[in-house]
Design an enzyme around this catalytic site. Structure first.
Site, PDB file in Angstrom:
ATOM      1  N   CYS A  47       0.847  -1.191   0.000  1.00  0.00           N
ATOM      2  CA  CYS A  47       0.000   0.000   0.000  1.00  0.00           C
ATOM      3  C   CYS A  47       0.878   1.235   0.000  1.00  0.00           C
ATOM      4  CB  CYS A  47      -0.901  -0.013   1.229  1.00  0.00           C
ATOM      5  SG  CYS A  47      -2.055   1.371   1.313  1.00  0.00           S
ATOM      6  N   GLU A  75      -8.781  -1.042  -2.536  1.00  0.00           N
ATOM      7  CA  GLU A  75      -9.148   0.380  -2.576  1.00  0.00           C
ATOM      8  C   GLU A  75     -10.511   0.615  -1.934  1.00  0.00           C
ATOM      9  OE1 GLU A  75      -6.738   2.209  -3.137  1.00  0.00           O
ATOM     10  OE2 GLU A  75      -5.467   0.837  -4.240  1.00  0.00           O
TER      11      GLU A  75
END
Length: 177
Positions: free
Chosen positions: A101, A144
């Protein structure tokens, strides 16, 4: 002109908030944010980025799968803005695979995700889309999507043995060293 935005890092409260729906997709600020998110993801070798990651707590993210040093085997697709997305249905099959991430640099982990999902979202032109996503692109969407609900991928890791540094990941997994 698109700009590269600063990515919020783990610990910033914006990453733990429930994001708000978008009222007007055609608002010029939303359109500019979409362009800036695409530029930011590409600049950082990301395959997706959510608005909360750039301190905008709204329900918008980009899915932009393509091969990069971070994800050398990613499929190529056009960067796609997904506004007020929903997961409509999902496969029974759950697959664990490696994730990282942009908001949690230096860490990779095996994360369980649905192998296939059916999703709905509004595109940047205001059109409603419904499509099935599978494998890596389904994984990006779920990663997401979690950001919109204040969830980061580490929250989904089943045990700490499923985590490693980016350096070890590159040596052991990407380069099979």
């Amino acid at each position: 002109m698109s700009e590269i935005l600063q990515v919020s890092q783990l610990g910033n409260p914006v990453l733990r908030r429930q994001a708000r729906p978008i009222q007007n997709v055609r608002d010029e600020r939303i359109q500019k944010l979409i362009d800036d998110l695409i530029a930011t993801a590409i600049s950082a070798n990301g395959v997706g980025i959510a608005a909360p990651q750039v301190s905008q707590s709204i329900r918008l993210f980009i899915v932009a799968s393509r091969p990069s040093p971070r994800y050398p085997h990613a499929p190529t697709m056009e960067p796609t803005a997904m506004i007020d997305p929903k997961i409509v249905s999902h496969s029974a099959e759950i697959v664990k695979d490696w994730e990282g991430c942009l908001s949690i640099p230096g860490i990779r982990a095996l994360v369980p995700r649905y192998q296939a999902i059916e999703v709905e979202y509004t595109s940047r032109d205001g059109e409603l889309h419904r499509r099935e996503l599978t494998d890596f692109v389904a994984r990006i969407f779920q990663h997401e999507y979690d950001h919109l609900d204040g969830i980061v991928f580490l929250d989904r890791v089943e045990n700490t043995g499923d985590m490693m540094t980016e350096q070890e990941y590159q040596q052991r997994i990407v380069n099979k060293g």
